[in-house]
Design an enzyme around this catalytic site. Structure first.
Site, PDB file in Angstrom:
ATOM      1  N   LYS A  64      18.050  -2.848  12.647  1.00  0.00           N
ATOM      2  CA  LYS A  64      16.664  -3.155  13.007  1.00  0.00           C
ATOM      3  C   LYS A  64      16.619  -4.147  14.180  1.00  0.00           C
ATOM      4  O   LYS A  64      15.835  -3.995  15.104  1.00  0.00           O
ATOM      5  CB  LYS A  64      15.967  -3.756  11.779  1.00  0.00           C
ATOM      6  CG  LYS A  64      14.484  -3.762  11.844  1.00  0.00           C
ATOM      7  CD  LYS A  64      13.922  -3.950  10.448  1.00  0.00           C
ATOM      8  CE  LYS A  64      12.447  -4.170  10.470  1.00  0.00           C
ATOM      9  NZ  LYS A  64      11.834  -4.079   9.167  1.00  0.00           N
ATOM     10  N   GLY A 123      -2.463  -1.826   2.221  1.00  0.00           N
ATOM     11  CA  GLY A 123      -2.149  -3.259   2.114  1.00  0.00           C
ATOM     12  C   GLY A 123      -2.293  -3.923   3.467  1.00  0.00           C
ATOM     13  O   GLY A 123      -3.106  -3.511   4.299  1.00  0.00           O
ATOM     14  N   LYS A 162      20.892 -10.893   5.236  1.00  0.00           N
ATOM     15  CA  LYS A 162      19.841 -10.849   4.211  1.00  0.00           C
ATOM     16  C   LYS A 162      20.300 -11.767   3.082  1.00  0.00           C
ATOM     17  O   LYS A 162      21.506 -12.018   2.918  1.00  0.00           O
ATOM     18  CB  LYS A 162      19.692  -9.413   3.684  1.00  0.00           C
ATOM     19  CG  LYS A 162      18.374  -9.145   3.007  1.00  0.00           C
ATOM     20  CD  LYS A 162      17.289  -8.729   4.007  1.00  0.00           C
ATOM     21  CE  LYS A 162      15.966  -8.462   3.317  1.00  0.00           C
ATOM     22  NZ  LYS A 162      14.969  -7.922   4.242  1.00  0.00           N
ATOM     23  N   SER A 167       2.575 -11.658   9.950  1.00  0.00           N
ATOM     24  CA  SER A 167       3.463 -10.731  10.673  1.00  0.00           C
ATOM     25  C   SER A 167       3.015  -9.276  10.541  1.00  0.00           C
ATOM     26  O   SER A 167       3.500  -8.403  11.258  1.00  0.00           O
ATOM     27  CB  SER A 167       4.900 -10.873  10.175  1.00  0.00           C
ATOM     28  OG  SER A 167       4.979 -10.431   8.840  1.00  0.00           O
ATOM     29  N   ASP A 191      10.426 -12.475   1.902  1.00  0.00           N
ATOM     30  CA  ASP A 191      10.592 -11.031   1.698  1.00  0.00           C
ATOM     31  C   ASP A 191       9.976 -10.753   0.318  1.00  0.00           C
ATOM     32  O   ASP A 191       9.311 -11.614  -0.255  1.00  0.00           O
ATOM     33  CB  ASP A 191      12.090 -10.681   1.731  1.00  0.00           C
ATOM     34  CG  ASP A 191      12.340  -9.193   1.932  1.00  0.00           C
ATOM     35  OD1 ASP A 191      12.380  -8.758   3.091  1.00  0.00           O
ATOM     36  OD2 ASP A 191      12.497  -8.461   0.936  1.00  0.00           O
ATOM     37  N   ARG A 222      14.963 -12.063  -0.567  1.00  0.00           N
ATOM     38  CA  ARG A 222      14.278 -11.293  -1.611  1.00  0.00           C
ATOM     39  C   ARG A 222      14.577 -11.935  -2.966  1.00  0.00           C
ATOM     40  O   ARG A 222      15.714 -12.338  -3.211  1.00  0.00           O
ATOM     41  CB  ARG A 222      14.828  -9.865  -1.551  1.00  0.00           C
ATOM     42  CG  ARG A 222      14.213  -8.906  -2.502  1.00  0.00           C
ATOM     43  CD  ARG A 222      14.643  -7.498  -2.163  1.00  0.00           C
ATOM     44  NE  ARG A 222      13.910  -6.968  -1.019  1.00  0.00           N
ATOM     45  CZ  ARG A 222      13.847  -5.670  -0.706  1.00  0.00           C
ATOM     46  NH1 ARG A 222      14.485  -4.785  -1.432  1.00  0.00           N
ATOM     47  NH2 ARG A 222      13.147  -5.250   0.330  1.00  0.00           N
ATOM     48  N   GLY A 264      -1.144  -1.126   6.191  1.00  0.00           N
ATOM     49  CA  GLY A 264      -1.870   0.138   6.125  1.00  0.00           C
ATOM     50  C   GLY A 264      -3.353  -0.021   6.407  1.00  0.00           C
ATOM     51  O   GLY A 264      -3.967   0.827   7.074  1.00  0.00           O
ATOM     52  N   ALA A 282       6.479   1.746   5.939  1.00  0.00           N
ATOM     53  CA  ALA A 282       7.261   1.502   4.715  1.00  0.00           C
ATOM     54  C   ALA A 282       8.754   1.461   5.028  1.00  0.00           C
ATOM     55  O   ALA A 282       9.245   2.225   5.860  1.00  0.00           O
ATOM     56  CB  ALA A 282       6.965   2.597   3.694  1.00  0.00           C
ATOM     57  N   ILE A 302      -3.202   2.353  -5.052  1.00  0.00           N
ATOM     58  CA  ILE A 302      -3.385   2.128  -6.484  1.00  0.00           C
ATOM     59  C   ILE A 302      -4.328   0.955  -6.738  1.00  0.00           C
ATOM     60  O   ILE A 302      -4.754   0.722  -7.855  1.00  0.00           O
ATOM     61  CB  ILE A 302      -2.019   1.870  -7.188  1.00  0.00           C
ATOM     62  CG1 ILE A 302      -1.232   0.794  -6.434  1.00  0.00           C
ATOM     63  CG2 ILE A 302      -1.206   3.147  -7.287  1.00  0.00           C
ATOM     64  CD1 ILE A 302      -0.013   0.300  -7.188  1.00  0.00           C
TER      65      ILE A 302
HETATM   66  P1  NAD Z   1       1.404  -4.822   0.895  1.00  0.00           P
HETATM   67  O1  NAD Z   1       2.047  -5.215  -0.378  1.00  0.00           O
HETATM   68  O2  NAD Z   1       0.407  -5.723   1.526  1.00  0.00           O
HETATM   69  O3  NAD Z   1       0.698  -3.371   0.749  1.00  0.00           O
HETATM   70  C1  NAD Z   1       1.216  -2.322   0.039  1.00  0.00           C
HETATM   71  C2  NAD Z   1       0.039  -1.500  -0.450  1.00  0.00           C
HETATM   72  O4  NAD Z   1       0.543  -0.314  -1.068  1.00  0.00           O
HETATM   73  C3  NAD Z   1      -0.788  -2.224  -1.502  1.00  0.00           C
HETATM   74  O5  NAD Z   1      -2.161  -2.149  -1.191  1.00  0.00           O
HETATM   75  C4  NAD Z   1      -0.454  -1.480  -2.797  1.00  0.00           C
HETATM   76  O6  NAD Z   1      -1.519  -1.481  -3.721  1.00  0.00           O
HETATM   77  C5  NAD Z   1      -0.164  -0.097  -2.262  1.00  0.00           C
HETATM   78  N1  NAD Z   1       0.652   0.728  -3.162  1.00  0.00           N
HETATM   79  C6  NAD Z   1       1.679   0.339  -3.957  1.00  0.00           C
HETATM   80  N2  NAD Z   1       2.151   1.401  -4.646  1.00  0.00           N
HETATM   81  C7  NAD Z   1       1.421   2.472  -4.263  1.00  0.00           C
HETATM   82  C8  NAD Z   1       1.410   3.835  -4.616  1.00  0.00           C
HETATM   83  N3  NAD Z   1       2.247   4.328  -5.520  1.00  0.00           N
HETATM   84  N4  NAD Z   1       0.516   4.657  -4.014  1.00  0.00           N
HETATM   85  C9  NAD Z   1      -0.359   4.169  -3.105  1.00  0.00           C
HETATM   86  N5  NAD Z   1      -0.406   2.870  -2.745  1.00  0.00           N
HETATM   87  C10 NAD Z   1       0.461   2.034  -3.306  1.00  0.00           C
HETATM   88  O7  NAD Z   1       2.619  -4.513   1.900  1.00  0.00           O
HETATM   89  P2  NAD Z   1       2.572  -4.457   3.473  1.00  0.00           P
HETATM   90  O8  NAD Z   1       2.952  -5.778   4.029  1.00  0.00           O
HETATM   91  O9  NAD Z   1       1.320  -3.784   3.918  1.00  0.00           O
HETATM   92  O10 NAD Z   1       3.810  -3.493   3.755  1.00  0.00           O
HETATM   93  C11 NAD Z   1       3.708  -2.086   3.536  1.00  0.00           C
HETATM   94  C12 NAD Z   1       5.088  -1.475   3.730  1.00  0.00           C
HETATM   95  O11 NAD Z   1       5.577  -1.787   5.049  1.00  0.00           O
HETATM   96  C13 NAD Z   1       6.159  -2.000   2.757  1.00  0.00           C
HETATM   97  O12 NAD Z   1       7.088  -0.983   2.504  1.00  0.00           O
HETATM   98  C14 NAD Z   1       6.845  -3.094   3.572  1.00  0.00           C
HETATM   99  O13 NAD Z   1       8.167  -3.308   3.137  1.00  0.00           O
HETATM  100  C15 NAD Z   1       6.815  -2.493   4.950  1.00  0.00           C
HETATM  101  N6  NAD Z   1       6.885  -3.480   6.022  1.00  0.00           N
HETATM  102  C16 NAD Z   1       5.950  -4.452   6.121  1.00  0.00           C
HETATM  103  C17 NAD Z   1       6.030  -5.390   7.160  1.00  0.00           C
HETATM  104  C18 NAD Z   1       5.002  -6.478   7.317  1.00  0.00           C
HETATM  105  O14 NAD Z   1       5.011  -7.145   8.365  1.00  0.00           O
HETATM  106  N7  NAD Z   1       4.112  -6.705   6.361  1.00  0.00           N
HETATM  107  C19 NAD Z   1       7.094  -5.329   8.081  1.00  0.00           C
HETATM  108  C20 NAD Z   1       8.024  -4.297   7.962  1.00  0.00           C
HETATM  109  C21 NAD Z   1       7.911  -3.376   6.924  1.00  0.00           C
END
Ligand code: NAD
Length: 366
Positions: free
Chosen positions: A64, A178, A76, A142, A111, A40, A181, A261, A200
């Site tokens: 995990k 994102g 980490k 991923s 990260d 990170r 989601g 998340a 957002i």
């Molecule tokens: P991302 O950055 O692609 O998506 C996050 C989304 O959340 C974005 O579209 C952003 O605009 C939105 N967002 C931010 N603040 C917000 C708010 N206040 N209200 C509503 N929406 C908001 O991230 P991601 O890769 O989709 O990951 C999502 C979550 O899952 C994160 O917490 C991440 O740590 C976790 N995660 C992701 C992975 C992965 O493989 N990508 C793995 C494990 C955990």
């Protein structure tokens, strides 16, 4: 300092004035295998804050990895710097040299604040890197297995609540469209579920509107914090950590919380409060392990079928945790931690003669 890192095996401070690298690598526990965890990058206000973050995150990785059964331990790293200004190829090469100095005890990758491309530079100095772009031997996006894991988590939770895995015919409230989601939302609409969503980022919302046309389910957009109070079967947090707290628990009108998340519970006790309110909580690090499963698989010659099989096992692990929580009258968050502790303890009792390096060679040959 030793008191502070009590429970961690090793903490390495990395300082390279030539490139401006200031990083910390924390290895929490290698009982299950070499430590694995992302890197990170943040403009931490102080070294103290960076130490706090890396110690907490590396411990989380031990749990995990144990839950996902990936034969890696918890680690980490954090780089103290501004991701918008300080990410240079030289800095990541210097970081790679520090990783290499650990001689296979620590594997890392992207990260928050770093990108897969940054680690292409680190890869020139060490093989202990995961999650690089596919053309450099990485296994790809991923978020695909992470979203699959969330869907398995939803199925297991529906089974416990309604006696059936069926995803359709239910209402889900999704925070964050994102990488993860969006995929979850699309699948739910495809099978005929109705969803409330918020993000957002307007572009993400527009993209979902386009995709939703022609799919069976209905989508409704809500503003910001409204997502906590919409009536739904399951709240699916896919954006921020700490969103399960005193304020939001009061507002929730759902039967379960299942999402990707990280660190959803603001404090451990919020897992108990959810239980007291009759809301089923799927521990985040169990549900969101798909990405970890994929990047760890890279080190054994990537195999998509194997990644899918291990991601599917999230369903069974979660069912076991739900059963343990019920049988022992403890929260699902506590049950998940105990599940991981016992996996680590049982491995301690069994010496493995099949070392990690040998296993990697075996995997590549087969
Ligand atoms: P991302 O950055 O692609 O998506 C996050 C989304 O959340 C974005 O579209 C952003 O605009 C939105 N967002 C931010 N603040 C917000 C708010 N206040 N209200 C509503 N929406 C908001 O991230 P991601 O890769 O989709 O990951 C999502 C979550 O899952 C994160 O917490 C991440 O740590 C976790 N995660 C992701 C992975 C992965 O493989 N990508 C793995 C494990 C955990």
């Amino acid at each position: 300092m030793f008191e502070r890192i009590n429970g961690h095996e090793q903490v390495l401070f990395c300082n390279d004035p030539d490139t401006g690298l200031k990083a910390i690598i924390a290895i929490h526990n290698t009982t299950l295998g070499p430590a694995l965890g992302g890197c990170r990058m943040r403009p931490y206000a102080s070294t103290d804050e960076a130490i706090e973050d890396v110690l907490r995150l590396s411990k989380g990785m031990t749990y995990k990895c144990a839950a996902a059964d990936v034969d890696f331990g918890g680690g980490k790293s954090v780089i103290i710097g501004d991701p918008l200004k300080d990410r240079t190829p030289e800095l990541f090469r210097a970081f790679g040299q520090f990783v290499e100095s650990l001689n296979g005890r620590f594997y890392t990758g992207t990260d928050m604040g770093t990108t897969p491309g940054d680690f292409v530079h680190a890869l020139k100095e060490t093989n202990c890197i995961v999650g690089v772009p596919e053309e450099y031997g990485g296994s790809g996006d991923s978020s695909v297995p992470t979203a699959q894991g969330v869907l398995y988590g939803l199925k297991a939770s529906n089974n416990v609540m309604y006696g059936s895995d069926e995803l359709s015919g239910k209402v889900y409230s999704i925070q964050g469209l994102g990488k993860v989601g969006f995929k979850v939302a699309e699948k739910l609409l495809e099978v005929g579920a109705d969803i409330y969503v918020t993000d957002i980022n307007e572009k993400a919302i527009k993209n979902l509107v386009q995709v939703a046309e022609g799919l069976k389910g209905n989508v409704k957009f809500v503003e910001g914090n409204e997502i906590y109070s919409v009536p739904a079967d399951v709240f699916v947090p896919c954006a921020l950590g700490g969103i399960i707290n005193d304020e939001t628990i009061e507002q929730l009108k759902v039967k379960a919380v299942v999402g990707s998340a990280n660190n959803q519970l603001l404090k451990d006790e919020h897992g108990t409060y959810l239980q007291q309110k009759g809301i089923l909580y799927a521990p985040d690090y169990i549900v969101n392990a798909g990405g970890l499963i994929q990047v760890s698989d890279e080190l054994y010659n990537p195999n998509k079928a194997r990644v899918l099989a291990k991601t599917r096992a999230i369903y069974d692990t979660l069912m076991e945790i739900y059963q343990n929580s019920k049988a022992q009258s403890i929260s699902t968050a506590e049950a998940a931690n105990l599940f991981c502790d016992s996996r680590i303890e049982s491995r301690k009792k069994r010496n493995s003669f099949f070392s990690h390096k040998k296993r990697q060679k075996w995997a590549v040959r087969n």
